[in-house]
Enzyme design. Structure first.
Site, PDB file in Angstrom:
ATOM      1  CE1 TYR A  11      10.330 -22.569  -6.712  1.00  0.00           C
ATOM      2  CE2 TYR A  11      11.555 -22.294  -4.667  1.00  0.00           C
ATOM      3  CZ  TYR A  11      10.351 -22.392  -5.345  1.00  0.00           C
ATOM      4  OH  TYR A  11       9.173 -22.332  -4.644  1.00  0.00           O
ATOM      5  CD  GLU A  68      12.551 -19.582   0.337  1.00  0.00           C
ATOM      6  OE1 GLU A  68      12.596 -18.376   0.042  1.00  0.00           O
ATOM      7  OE2 GLU A  68      12.422 -20.479  -0.510  1.00  0.00           O
ATOM      8  CD  GLU A  83       8.521 -22.564  -1.195  1.00  0.00           C
ATOM      9  OE1 GLU A  83       9.035 -21.932  -2.139  1.00  0.00           O
ATOM     10  OE2 GLU A  83       8.146 -22.020  -0.144  1.00  0.00           O
ATOM     11  CG  HIS A 125      -2.112  -0.970   0.981  1.00  0.00           C
ATOM     12  ND1 HIS A 125      -3.347  -0.571   0.548  1.00  0.00           N
ATOM     13  CD2 HIS A 125      -2.177  -2.323   1.067  1.00  0.00           C
ATOM     14  CE1 HIS A 125      -4.130  -1.634   0.398  1.00  0.00           C
ATOM     15  NE2 HIS A 125      -3.440  -2.707   0.713  1.00  0.00           N
ATOM     16  CG  HIS A 136       5.850 -18.341   3.538  1.00  0.00           C
ATOM     17  ND1 HIS A 136       5.942 -19.634   3.061  1.00  0.00           N
ATOM     18  CD2 HIS A 136       6.345 -17.558   2.550  1.00  0.00           C
ATOM     19  CE1 HIS A 136       6.464 -19.625   1.841  1.00  0.00           C
ATOM     20  NE2 HIS A 136       6.709 -18.372   1.507  1.00  0.00           N
ATOM     21  CG  ASN A 183      11.575 -23.869   0.539  1.00  0.00           C
ATOM     22  OD1 ASN A 183      11.130 -24.949   0.932  1.00  0.00           O
ATOM     23  ND2 ASN A 183      11.060 -22.710   0.887  1.00  0.00           N
ATOM     24  NE  ARG A 229       6.472 -25.258   3.570  1.00  0.00           N
ATOM     25  CZ  ARG A 229       7.067 -24.233   2.967  1.00  0.00           C
ATOM     26  NH1 ARG A 229       7.019 -24.095   1.655  1.00  0.00           N
ATOM     27  NH2 ARG A 229       7.729 -23.327   3.671  1.00  0.00           N
TER      28      ARG A 229
HETATM   29  C1  NOJ Z   1      10.164 -19.313  -2.259  1.00  0.00           C
HETATM   30  C2  NOJ Z   1       9.146 -18.688  -1.373  1.00  0.00           C
HETATM   31  O1  NOJ Z   1       9.029 -19.409  -0.187  1.00  0.00           O
HETATM   32  C3  NOJ Z   1       7.793 -18.487  -2.033  1.00  0.00           C
HETATM   33  O2  NOJ Z   1       7.059 -17.611  -1.233  1.00  0.00           O
HETATM   34  C4  NOJ Z   1       7.976 -17.970  -3.436  1.00  0.00           C
HETATM   35  O3  NOJ Z   1       6.756 -17.654  -4.042  1.00  0.00           O
HETATM   36  C5  NOJ Z   1       8.702 -19.014  -4.242  1.00  0.00           C
HETATM   37  N1  NOJ Z   1      10.012 -19.217  -3.655  1.00  0.00           N
HETATM   38  C6  NOJ Z   1       8.899 -18.642  -5.717  1.00  0.00           C
HETATM   39  O4  NOJ Z   1       9.672 -17.495  -5.805  1.00  0.00           O
END
Ligand code: NOJ
Length: 521
Positions: free
Chosen positions: A332, A188, A401, A60, A143, A330, A98
């Site tokens: 990626y 994270e 994740e 905001h 989170h 987590n 989760r």
């Molecule tokens: C890690 C995060 O925990 C999540 O909130 C996010 O959307 C994803 N990565 C993708 O970026």
């Protein structure tokens, strides 16, 4: 010599056949889930007594720091549509879900003196709906949506946050612990600390690198550890659950074979996730040696009387060590890493990046997602799992994740390619002896991707954010994941019969990128 060549050839042949199996089974008891987070899906930002979080404030702010000027005010509207969410989980056949609890929805001011009953009701309804459908609730306590009230007092840089978090956790154990048996304290830590306090890519955008992320790191670790100890001492016997932390880990690969590049990759791993994993999972505990050494040296050169990295006392090291029942992972992507003369003057002084002293780059040949930071590198996932096994005595790993972003559309072959390749790498790691017990897709549905708003879609389900009922439609990847879960197997040739081109076309969009190649170790 000829014999050696023949033996070599035979070994290669059998390894090739082994790794090119098209149908592979998951280990007995392996669990599959999908993940979301409160601020990213719930909406109901100012409803029924909820307090404000740092993300409400961030979105905001004028001018908006968010790419498409959007907010999570309504998001996927899961505050009202949670029953449809559970229906979707049923459609896919998830073993667990989760999700995270919004701290200010339960404790509007952050403190535990006032509990918002409507917030408790919402999570009770969701948990009960899950259990009714045989889906295990896997709950993240934090989170990223810190109550704004606590941020005004310094948030994660104030050591008192440790007690505030413990008080909050106690409320959660008391209200939900009779039914929730799987907990994650913190999602994270690096992203909370570095991105939120050391830079301006996450709320509260403090941007005080070299100082703030290290203060935050110590407090996050202590907060996590004290909640773990609280569970052990007061709740575990009665509630019989497990509790751990989710750490985001990127694989850093040396860009070349030079010693410098190897050291840079090692330092990058230790700064990026070892900083949080080592104190909890290593035998020695404490921050990793590389991190302590680098920050202390730089701090001294820069005229600080003490290292900018706060010390952990012997008692704190002991308090933190061993406080996770599993390694919540987590993950990626991967990055190439190097160190050379070009580093001179590249980073601000002081800064986390300067302390680390590594340059991280992308390899343009790796498939690229919609998110600029995300590339598909399944062999990096494999190496990461093996590294975790070697560094931390093969802890049970729950992948909490993993996922892929697109620009939208129901026909998401590139996401399917990514999931298949990463699951294949996971099975390779299992064959290597890694104790991986669960896999969680990010995300069940499209949601608010933080500073990138709604411009990056991670969902197995597409959400129509413009329709009044926030219609959810399964993407092709949802059908593929459903079959993985049903069969407990990874079959790269599986084509869902009930996913039709018409259903894909009805969204009016298809994927730009074509499917990536199947990966072999
Ligand atoms: C890690 C995060 O925990 C999540 O909130 C996010 O959307 C994803 N990565 C993708 O970026």
């Amino acid at each position: 010599m000829a014999r050696l060549l023949v033996i070599g050839f035979l070994i290669c042949l059998s390894a090739g056949v082994w790794s090119k199996r098209k149908v592979r089974s998951f280990p007995e008891g392996f669990q599959f889930g999908a993940s979301t987070a409160a601020y990213q899906i719930e909406g109901g930002w100012y409803e029924d007594g909820k307090g404000l979080s740092i993300w409400d404030i961030a979105t905001h702010t004028v001018p908006s720091p968010i790419k498409d000027q959007s907010t999570g005010d309504v998001a996927a509207d899961s505050y009202h549509l949670y029953q449809r969410d559970v229906e979707m989980m049923n459609e896919i056949g998830l073993d667990f879900y989760r999700f995270s609890i919004s701290w200010p929805r339960v404790l509007p001011n952050g403190f535990s003196d006032r509990v918002n009953q409507a917030g408790v009701d919402y999570y009770n309804n969701l948990i009960n709906e899950l259990l009714k459908n045989n889906i295990t609730p896997f709950v993240t306590m934090y989170h990223w949506d810190l109550p704004q009230n606590l941020q005004r007092l310094g948030g994660w840089t104030n050591p008192l946050v440790v007690d505030w978090f413990v008080d909050y956790a106690r409320v959660l154990f008391d209200k939900f612990g009779d039914r929730v048996r799987s907990w994650i304290t913190i999602n994270e830590p690096k992203q909370i600390c570095f991105e939120g306090y050391g830079s301006d890519s996450k709320a509260p955008f403090l941007n005080m690198t070299g100082i703030a992320e290290y203060l935050c790191a110590k407090n996050v670790l202590l907060a996590h550890a004290k909640v773990y100890r609280l569970y052990d001492e007061e709740y575990r016997k009665l509630q019989n659950g497990t509790i751990g932390i989710s750490i985001s880990c990127t694989w850093y690969e040396p860009a070349s074979d030079t010693l410098d590049d190897h050291q840079a990759a090692l330092d990058a791993r230790q700064f990026d996730w070892g900083q949080y994993a080592h104190p909890i999972f290593s035998r020695a505990g404490d921050f990793p040696t590389e991190v302590k050494k680098n920050v202390a040296l730089k701090s001294a050169e820069q005229g600080y009387r003490k290292s900018r990295l706060p010390e952990l006392s012997a008692a704190e090291v002991a308090l933190i060590r061993g406080t996770s029942d599993f390694f919540g992972l987590n993950t990626y992507t991967s990055k190439l890493t190097y160190r050379d003369a070009s580093l001179e003057g590249m980073y601000a002084v002081p800064s986390y990046n300067d302390d680390m002293g590594a340059v991280m780059i992308k390899d343009p040949s790796w498939p690229q997602a919609q998110s600029s930071w995300l590339q598909e590198v399944p062999w990096g996932f494999f190496k990461l799992l093996v590294e975790i096994k070697n560094l931390y005595d093969n802890p049970p790993v729950l992948v909490t994740e993993n996922g892929w972003s697109t620009a939208g559309g129901l026909l998401d072959d590139d996401r399917i390619g990514y999931y298949r390749n990463y699951l294949n790498a996971l099975l390779d790691a299992v064959d290597e002896g890694c104790d991986v017990k669960a896999y969680t897709a990010w995300s069940l549905m499209d949601n608010f991707e933080w500073k990138n708003g709604y411009t990056e879609k991670f969902g197995l389900y597409e959400v129509d954010f413009n329709s009044p009922d926030h219609t959810r439609t399964p993407r092709k990847s949802a059908y593929i994941y459903r079959e993985v879960i049903r069969s407990r197997q990874l079959d790269i040739n599986y084509e869902p019969e009930d996913f039709t081109a018409e259903s894909a076309n009805s969204s009016g969009e298809t994927e730009k990128n074509s499917s990536s190649n199947y990966y072999y170790k």
